[in-house]
Design a protein around this motif. Structure first.
Motif, short mmCIF file in Angstrom:
data_model
loop_
_atom_site.label_atom_id
_atom_site.label_comp_id
_atom_site.label_asym_id
_atom_site.label_seq_id
_atom_site.Cartn_x
_atom_site.Cartn_y
_atom_site.Cartn_z
N THR A 105 0.85 -1.19 0.00
CA THR A 105 0.00 0.00 0.00
C THR A 105 0.88 1.24 0.00
O THR A 105 2.07 1.18 0.34
CB THR A 105 -0.93 0.02 1.22
N ALA A 106 0.31 2.36 -0.37
CA ALA A 106 1.07 3.61 -0.48
C ALA A 106 1.48 4.12 0.90
O ALA A 106 0.67 4.16 1.83
CB ALA A 106 0.25 4.66 -1.21
N MET A 107 2.75 4.49 1.00
CA MET A 107 3.29 5.06 2.24
C MET A 107 3.90 6.42 1.93
O MET A 107 4.55 6.60 0.90
CB MET A 107 4.37 4.14 2.82
N ALA A 108 3.67 7.37 2.84
CA ALA A 108 4.20 8.72 2.63
C ALA A 108 5.71 8.72 2.70
O ALA A 108 6.32 8.00 3.50
CB ALA A 108 3.63 9.66 3.69
N LEU A 109 6.34 9.51 1.85
CA LEU A 109 7.79 9.67 1.86
C LEU A 109 8.19 10.68 2.93
O LEU A 109 7.45 11.65 3.18
CB LEU A 109 8.29 10.15 0.50
N PRO A 110 9.35 10.50 3.55
CA PRO A 110 9.83 11.50 4.51
C PRO A 110 9.99 12.86 3.84
O PRO A 110 10.30 12.95 2.65
CB PRO A 110 11.19 10.94 4.95
N GLU A 111 9.81 13.90 4.63
CA GLU A 111 9.85 15.27 4.10
C GLU A 111 11.17 15.58 3.41
O GLU A 111 11.19 16.20 2.33
CB GLU A 111 9.62 16.27 5.24
N ASP A 112 12.29 15.15 3.99
CA ASP A 112 13.58 15.48 3.38
C ASP A 112 13.80 14.71 2.08
O ASP A 112 14.47 15.19 1.17
CB ASP A 112 14.75 15.25 4.34
N GLN A 113 13.21 13.52 1.96
CA GLN A 113 13.31 12.78 0.71
C GLN A 113 12.49 13.45 -0.39
O GLN A 113 12.90 13.49 -1.55
CB GLN A 113 12.85 11.33 0.90
N VAL A 114 11.33 13.98 0.01
CA VAL A 114 10.51 14.74 -0.95
C VAL A 114 11.26 15.98 -1.40
O VAL A 114 11.29 16.32 -2.60
CB VAL A 114 9.16 15.14 -0.32
N LYS A 115 11.90 16.64 -0.46
CA LYS A 115 12.66 17.85 -0.77
C LYS A 115 13.78 17.55 -1.75
O LYS A 115 14.01 18.31 -2.70
CB LYS A 115 13.22 18.46 0.51
N MET A 116 14.47 16.42 -1.55
CA MET A 116 15.57 16.04 -2.44
C MET A 116 15.03 15.70 -3.83
O MET A 116 15.64 16.03 -4.85
CB MET A 116 16.33 14.86 -1.87
N ALA A 157 18.05 26.22 -4.53
CA ALA A 157 17.10 26.80 -3.60
C ALA A 157 16.64 25.81 -2.54
O ALA A 157 16.25 26.21 -1.44
CB ALA A 157 15.89 27.35 -4.37
N ASN A 158 16.71 24.51 -2.83
CA ASN A 158 16.26 23.51 -1.86
C ASN A 158 17.34 23.11 -0.86
O ASN A 158 17.15 22.21 -0.05
CB ASN A 158 15.73 22.25 -2.57
N GLY A 159 18.50 23.78 -0.94
CA GLY A 159 19.57 23.53 0.01
C GLY A 159 20.64 22.60 -0.50
O GLY A 159 21.72 22.49 0.11
N ALA A 160 20.39 21.90 -1.59
CA ALA A 160 21.39 21.00 -2.16
C ALA A 160 22.42 21.79 -2.96
O ALA A 160 22.18 22.93 -3.37
CB ALA A 160 20.71 19.97 -3.07
N THR A 161 23.57 21.18 -3.16
CA THR A 161 24.63 21.78 -3.98
C THR A 161 24.92 20.85 -5.16
O THR A 161 25.10 19.65 -4.97
CB THR A 161 25.92 21.98 -3.16
N ALA A 162 24.93 21.43 -6.35
CA ALA A 162 25.21 20.65 -7.56
C ALA A 162 26.48 21.19 -8.21
O ALA A 162 26.63 22.40 -8.39
CB ALA A 162 24.05 20.73 -8.53
N THR A 163 27.38 20.28 -8.55
CA THR A 163 28.57 20.65 -9.31
C THR A 163 28.45 20.02 -10.68
O THR A 163 28.39 18.80 -10.81
CB THR A 163 29.85 20.15 -8.61
N HIS A 164 28.36 20.88 -11.70
CA HIS A 164 28.16 20.42 -13.07
C HIS A 164 29.47 20.55 -13.86
O HIS A 164 30.16 21.58 -13.78
CB HIS A 164 27.08 21.24 -13.77
N ILE A 178 25.76 15.79 -7.00
CA ILE A 178 24.78 16.45 -6.14
C ILE A 178 25.09 16.09 -4.69
O ILE A 178 25.22 14.91 -4.34
CB ILE A 178 23.33 16.01 -6.46
N ASN A 179 25.21 17.10 -3.85
CA ASN A 179 25.41 16.89 -2.42
C ASN A 179 24.21 17.45 -1.66
O ASN A 179 23.85 18.62 -1.82
CB ASN A 179 26.69 17.57 -1.94
N THR A 180 23.59 16.58 -0.84
CA THR A 180 22.43 17.00 -0.08
C THR A 180 22.41 16.24 1.24
O THR A 180 23.37 15.55 1.59
CB THR A 180 21.13 16.77 -0.88
N GLU A 181 21.31 16.35 1.98
CA GLU A 181 21.19 15.67 3.26
C GLU A 181 19.85 14.96 3.32
O GLU A 181 18.81 15.55 3.01
CB GLU A 181 21.32 16.68 4.41
N VAL A 182 19.87 13.69 3.71
CA VAL A 182 18.64 12.90 3.85
C VAL A 182 18.66 12.22 5.21
O VAL A 182 19.61 11.50 5.54
CB VAL A 182 18.53 11.83 2.73
N GLN A 183 17.62 12.49 6.01
CA GLN A 183 17.49 11.92 7.35
C GLN A 183 18.75 12.15 8.17
O GLN A 183 19.25 11.26 8.86
CB GLN A 183 17.16 10.43 7.26
#
Length: 242
Positions: A105-116, A157-164, A178-183
């Motif tokens: 069944t469908a389970m909600a994703l954590p907020e930080d995972q949605v943000k990422m 803008a979402n707090g992550a840093t991307a090096t292209h 991409i560098n970000t933070e999850v949980q």
């Protein structure tokens, strides 16, 4: 002597000011050329995307279909051993169904995972990046696998840093980190892009290699078909009522 020192300091200040201005201009120049190479003003007409692909990982071929509406929602379905893993973003919320983990069944994703994952809702990349709240800086140039690259760092803008890593020849992005933070944990995702093709005047990478701590080894995504601005029933993004 004092006056000469002041003149030298003013000269140094002017040099630094010009250097910083030149750098600011050059990062925008690189990004402008990248955007032009990827489709230019056609980016502004992208409202949605549907992509059929095959993911290759751990010796398995996993077919997937991903549907995205610009800035609105995303739904991805991947078939693994006959079962469909579904992940979706609906505005600022997200959900997932993963039978492989006993989750039917469908389970909600954590907020930080949605943000990422929210970055996937932007189909236009560095186009109009300032209006999106991102900040870009040209870090210099590097040679990656024999190819000369511009290195552009983007604080998103979402707090992550991307090096292209942008090719000096084609102005395509050939690699992103991409560098970000999850949980509460720092996460780094490395992606290589290749096999670029045009669809309706917009350029897409049809081969993507992704390396993430969330996956064992490297996943290769081979795109089979891309539809630009398909008709989408946005109800597919909504979390099912269990």
């Amino acid at each position: 002597m004092r006056n000469q020192s002041i003149v030298k300091l003013l000269g140094l200040f002017a040099f630094v000011l010009v250097l910083n201005t030149a750098q600011a201009q050059s990062v925008d120049e690189v990004i402008d050329k990248h955007v032009a190479a990827m489709g230019g003003d056609k980016y502004s007409s992208i409202k949605g995307l549907k992509m059929e692909a095959t993911a290759q990982i751990m010796g398995m071929d996993l077919p997937s279909t991903t549907t995205i509406v610009q800035g609105r929602g995303m739904r991805s379905e991947t078939t693994v051993q006959g079962s469909a893993i579904v992940q979706a973003i609906d505005g600022e919320t997200g959900w997932m169904i993963n039978p492989m983990a006993g989750q039917t069944t469908a389970m909600a994703l954590p907020e930080d995972q949605v943000k990422m994952s929210a970055g996937q809702l932007d189909l236009t990349g560095l186009y109009n990046y300032k209006a999106k709240g991102h900040k870009a800086e040209l870090m210099g140039e590097e040679t990656v696998e024999g190819a000369p690259m511009y290195v552009v760092k983007v604080d998103m803008a979402n707090g992550a840093t991307a090096t292209h890593y942008i090719s000096k020849d084609t102005y395509y992005i050939l690699k992103s980190v991409i560098n970000t933070e999850v949980q509460g944990q720092a996460v780094e995702v490395k992606t290589n892009f290749s096999n670029f093709k045009q669809v309706d005047g917009v350029t897409f990478p049809f081969t993507t290699e992704i390396e993430s701590p969330a996956m064992p080894g490297v996943m290769t995504m081979m795109v089979n078909n891309v539809q630009v601005n398909p008709t989408v029933d946005e109800s597919i993004f909504a979390m099912p009522k269990n």
